[in-house]
Design a protein around this motif. Sequence first.
Motif, PDB file in Angstrom:
ATOM      1  N   PRO A 188       0.735  -1.184   0.014  1.00 54.32           N
ATOM      2  CA  PRO A 188       0.312   0.304  -0.243  1.00 54.32           C
ATOM      3  C   PRO A 188       1.003   0.964  -0.164  1.00 54.32           C
ATOM      4  O   PRO A 188       0.358   2.098  -0.559  1.00 54.32           O
ATOM      5  N   HIS A 189       1.511   1.284   0.484  1.00 55.84           N
ATOM      6  CA  HIS A 189       2.681   2.487   0.628  1.00 55.84           C
ATOM      7  C   HIS A 189       3.187   2.501  -0.260  1.00 55.84           C
ATOM      8  O   HIS A 189       3.337   3.706  -0.894  1.00 55.84           O
ATOM      9  N   ILE A 206       2.175   1.514  -3.532  1.00 53.80           N
ATOM     10  CA  ILE A 206       1.078   2.197  -4.336  1.00 53.80           C
ATOM     11  C   ILE A 206       1.038   3.969  -4.414  1.00 53.80           C
ATOM     12  O   ILE A 206       1.193   4.636  -5.184  1.00 53.80           O
ATOM     13  N   VAL A 207       0.751   4.260  -3.036  1.00 55.50           N
ATOM     14  CA  VAL A 207       0.928   5.832  -2.779  1.00 55.50           C
ATOM     15  C   VAL A 207       2.216   6.316  -3.085  1.00 55.50           C
ATOM     16  O   VAL A 207       2.099   7.727  -4.025  1.00 55.50           O
ATOM     17  N   LEU A 208       3.463   6.283  -2.430  1.00 55.60           N
ATOM     18  CA  LEU A 208       4.546   6.143  -2.990  1.00 55.60           C
ATOM     19  C   LEU A 208       4.623   6.282  -4.978  1.00 55.60           C
ATOM     20  O   LEU A 208       5.530   7.278  -5.180  1.00 55.60           O
ATOM     21  N   PHE A 265       2.952   7.550  -6.928  1.00 56.17           N
ATOM     22  CA  PHE A 265       2.279   8.799  -7.307  1.00 56.17           C
ATOM     23  C   PHE A 265       3.179  10.136  -6.746  1.00 56.17           C
ATOM     24  O   PHE A 265       2.661  10.854  -7.466  1.00 56.17           O
ATOM     25  N   LEU A 266       3.071   9.659  -5.395  1.00 57.80           N
ATOM     26  CA  LEU A 266       3.609  10.919  -4.539  1.00 57.80           C
ATOM     27  C   LEU A 266       5.061  10.898  -5.663  1.00 57.80           C
ATOM     28  O   LEU A 266       5.557  12.489  -6.396  1.00 57.80           O
ATOM     29  N   TRP A 301       7.980  10.052   3.640  1.00 55.95           N
ATOM     30  CA  TRP A 301       7.491   9.150   3.789  1.00 55.95           C
ATOM     31  C   TRP A 301       8.360   7.577   2.961  1.00 55.95           C
ATOM     32  O   TRP A 301       8.548   6.911   3.027  1.00 55.95           O
ATOM     33  N   PHE A 331       1.073   6.930   7.227  1.00 57.53           N
ATOM     34  CA  PHE A 331       0.624   7.004   5.908  1.00 57.53           C
ATOM     35  C   PHE A 331       0.584   8.707   5.813  1.00 57.53           C
ATOM     36  O   PHE A 331      -1.004   9.762   5.944  1.00 57.53           O
TER      37      PHE A 331
END
Length: 252
Positions: free
Chosen positions: A35-36, A38-40, A42-43, A78, A98
């Motif tokens: 999950p991290h 995936i978010v990272l 895009f970030l 992060w 998160f």
Amino acid sequence: MTTTTTRDFPASLTGRYEPSPSRGLWLVKWLLVIPHLIVLFFLLIAVSVTTIISGFAILFSGRYPRSLFDFAVGVLRWGWRVAFYSYSALGTDEYPPFTLQRTNYPADFDVVYPEHLSQGLVLVKWWLLAIPHYIIVGAITGSTWTVWSGGTDAGESSRGASASLLGALVIVSAFILLFTGSYPRAMFDFIMGLNRWVWRVIAYATLLTDVYPPFRLDTGERESSIAPAEGPPPDAVAAGTQGEVDEGSEPA
């Protein structure tokens, strides 16, 4: 009296040593961090865009827009927490939060905001000046290259990957942890030093500072922000103080 001097690089990376994390949790951390990641993903794309925008802002004004600076540092923070939890250090079993903000998590990354940045340096520091560090970081983290040959009109490519010093040390530490239940402190300190070198270069390459990263392996949980300067040994100071007290005291 002992005086002090400060270290000069504005980016700081820390990670708290935990001598006995879980023996086997590292076997599934690759799954837990999805999950991290995936978010990272895009970030980090967003940071790439904001870094370009900030580069133009620096070029014309000499200032990194504060909101974009805080965003970039937050994303890197992060990323470091996830790296510390997973396969850049395996330093803790505490799941990363998160958030872009600083927390009481065992790992942290921060950069001092620069009031002014060189307008000319922004054109060359992230690629030309950083090349020596990129070579070292490539050895630390491993790198991938593409070799083109003219076998067809479109060309053919073959990929290879160099060995990662950091990855090898983390894996060795993981197996030691698995069989002994203990994370070797010397290994942890050295791994932290390698990560610190990498993240300093990242801070420089993303235009967050004009201070050139030192060719120095600062090992341990944190690099000392205050370094003691040369002076008399503490025992000598204490002895001298005691002597002054004795000389000024009344005889019994």
